[in-house]
Write a protein that holds these residues in place. Structure first.
Motif, mmCIF file in Angstrom:
data_model
loop_
_atom_site.group_PDB
_atom_site.id
_atom_site.type_symbol
_atom_site.label_atom_id
_atom_site.label_comp_id
_atom_site.label_asym_id
_atom_site.label_seq_id
_atom_site.Cartn_x
_atom_site.Cartn_y
_atom_site.Cartn_z
ATOM 1 N N UNK A 137 0.811 -1.219 0.000
ATOM 2 C CA UNK A 137 0.000 0.000 0.000
ATOM 3 C C UNK A 137 0.847 1.272 0.000
ATOM 4 N N UNK A 138 2.153 1.128 -0.213
ATOM 5 C CA UNK A 138 3.041 2.299 -0.323
ATOM 6 C C UNK A 138 3.103 3.142 0.939
ATOM 7 N N UNK A 139 2.895 2.512 2.096
ATOM 8 C CA UNK A 139 2.956 3.226 3.370
ATOM 9 C C UNK A 139 4.418 3.484 3.731
ATOM 10 N N UNK A 140 4.746 4.739 4.089
ATOM 11 C CA UNK A 140 6.135 5.099 4.383
ATOM 12 C C UNK A 140 6.284 5.790 5.744
ATOM 13 N N UNK A 194 13.006 1.815 9.385
ATOM 14 C CA UNK A 194 14.360 2.353 9.246
ATOM 15 C C UNK A 194 14.908 2.279 7.809
ATOM 16 N N UNK A 195 14.661 1.212 7.047
ATOM 17 C CA UNK A 195 15.164 1.215 5.666
ATOM 18 C C UNK A 195 14.593 2.357 4.821
ATOM 19 N N UNK A 196 13.334 2.708 5.056
ATOM 20 C CA UNK A 196 12.734 3.824 4.312
ATOM 21 C C UNK A 196 13.349 5.140 4.756
ATOM 22 N N UNK A 197 13.553 5.285 6.043
ATOM 23 C CA UNK A 197 14.229 6.478 6.576
ATOM 24 C C UNK A 197 15.599 6.650 5.932
ATOM 25 N N UNK A 198 16.368 5.571 5.863
ATOM 26 C CA UNK A 198 17.704 5.646 5.273
ATOM 27 C C UNK A 198 17.634 5.970 3.785
ATOM 28 N N UNK A 199 16.687 5.349 3.090
ATOM 29 C CA UNK A 199 16.584 5.531 1.632
ATOM 30 C C UNK A 199 16.120 6.925 1.243
ATOM 31 N N UNK A 200 15.389 7.585 2.146
ATOM 32 C CA UNK A 200 14.848 8.913 1.825
ATOM 33 C C UNK A 200 15.585 10.035 2.557
ATOM 34 N N UNK A 201 16.754 9.729 3.100
ATOM 35 C CA UNK A 201 17.562 10.712 3.831
ATOM 36 C C UNK A 201 16.762 11.359 4.964
#
Length: 369
Positions: free
Chosen positions: A38-41, A94-101
């Motif tokens: 669902x593209x939740x970030x 955390x992986x999304x946090x890292x990937x999106x700075x």
């Protein structure tokens, strides 16, 4: 190639955050599934969400038993339980946090609502929550009351990321941005790394329509009734105009040049309350690059199932949105009175939920002892 509406929403520049968190969701893998499908970030929480989670959560029994055995008091138990959930969710994201700075992958936790009019108490709890969760992708939610404004400034100045909540009026939103910029200036003077400080400004949508529509029905004229269910979207569209205006200005751009991040608008209260309205109204009509839309799961699923995303539905709307607010005034709706009432009610509702949460944990602790 076909794409899902939530993928299209993300491609249009909207960050989808889930307005819900529970240990059951963490343990079951439901949260990871929503990220994948669902593209939740990101995730937002509030006292009502935690009250619901604890009331229905047998999954908390083991921790409650341990807390009871350790002699934890009520406030300590709530603090431990809620921060544990937010820490665990932060690790999931955390992986999304890292990937999106650091832009996304955020999990928000709110200071106790009883502190809404206590500046120093809010700052102290914000620091305690930040230290306890101990994750860079956490955000501390602080309500945008008059007393909250200075707490926001001080918390940002301390290098803590903040989700400003319960914003209803454009004037208060401007004050929130001012508090953020002032906090960044203090952080910069103290030598902090501005790039690590993030903030969102949670502008509430559906509650504005609920209160204004009630008043329009009471007025009852054709002119008044023609304005039903238009105020919430118009108000948010004008908030985005204000965001663009201020963050393009010299003061904000000087901070951006020093490494700071813009404070992103976040659309909150996006679940539709009126069953006569499209259930994706506060999603599809508020698409703009760089915003967050935090959705209850029901709204998220409706968007995924049948949301129609046609691109930016905000930046070309400012004149029409302004005309709607002007028309509301002309039929006798007092915008300032509405937004002041909604702020008071917002704080009161969270206090009720917080007390329910305390009652639930109190009963569970007593049963575990």
């Amino acid at each position: 190639m076909s794409t899902t509406p939530t993928a299209a929403l993300s491609a249009a520049g909207v960050s989808i955050w889930l307005d819900d968190l529970s240990r059951e969701r963490l343990v079951s893998g439901s949260l990871e599934q929503l990220i994948a499908d669902r593209n939740v970030v990101g995730v937002t929480t509030n006292p009502t969400i935690f009250a619901g989670a604890l009331a229905n959560g047998a999954v908390y029994a083991e921790q409650l038993h341990a807390l009871a055995a350790a002699g934890a008091d009520l406030e300590q138990a709530v603090f431990e339980i809620t921060t544990d959930d937010v820490r665990a969710a932060s690790d999931v994201f955390r992986p999304i946090y890292d990937a999106t700075a650091g832009v996304d992958g955020r999990v928000s936790i709110e200071v106790a609502p009883g502190l809404a009019h206590d500046t120093e108490g809010t700052v102290a709890e914000a620091k305690a929550l930040w230290a306890k969760v101990d994750r860079p992708n956490a955000m501390i939610k602080i309500p945008a009351t008059v007393e909250g404004l200075d707490a926001i400034r001080q918390t940002i100045a301390a290098g803590i990321s903040v989700n400003v909540t319960l914003i209803f009026s454009l004037d208060r939103y401007r004050e929130v941005i001012e508090a953020y910029l002032a906090g960044l200036e203090e952080a910069k003077a103290a030598g902090l790394d501005l790039s690590t400080i993030h903030s969102v400004a949670s502008f509430f949508v559906s509650r504005v329509d609920t209160e204004i529509d009630k008043r329009l029905v009471a007025i009852g004229t054709d002119e008044a009734l023609a304005l039903k269910s238009k105020a919430g979207v118009a108000n948010a569209q004008l908030a985005y105009e204000l965001f663009e205006e201020v963050f393009a200005g010299e003061r904000a751009q000087a901070l951006v040049a020093a490494g700071a991040n813009a404070q992103r608008p976040l659309w909150a209260s996006t679940g539709v309350k009126d069953p006569a309205l499209p259930d994706t109204l506060y999603v599809t009509e508020l698409v703009a690059r760089g915003v967050v839309n935090t959705m209850p799961e029901k709204t998220l699923e409706a968007t995924f199932d049948h949301g129609v995303v046609v691109g930016d539905t905000v930046t070309g709307s400012y004149a029409a949105a302004g005309a709607i607010l002007d028309s509301l005034a002309s039929v006798g709706v007092d915008y300032d009175d509405v937004t002041a009432l909604l702020e008071r009610e917002g704080v009161e509702k969270f206090i009720v939920s917080w007390n329910e949460l305390l009652d639930t944990v109190r009963t569970a602790l007593e049963g575990a002892r």
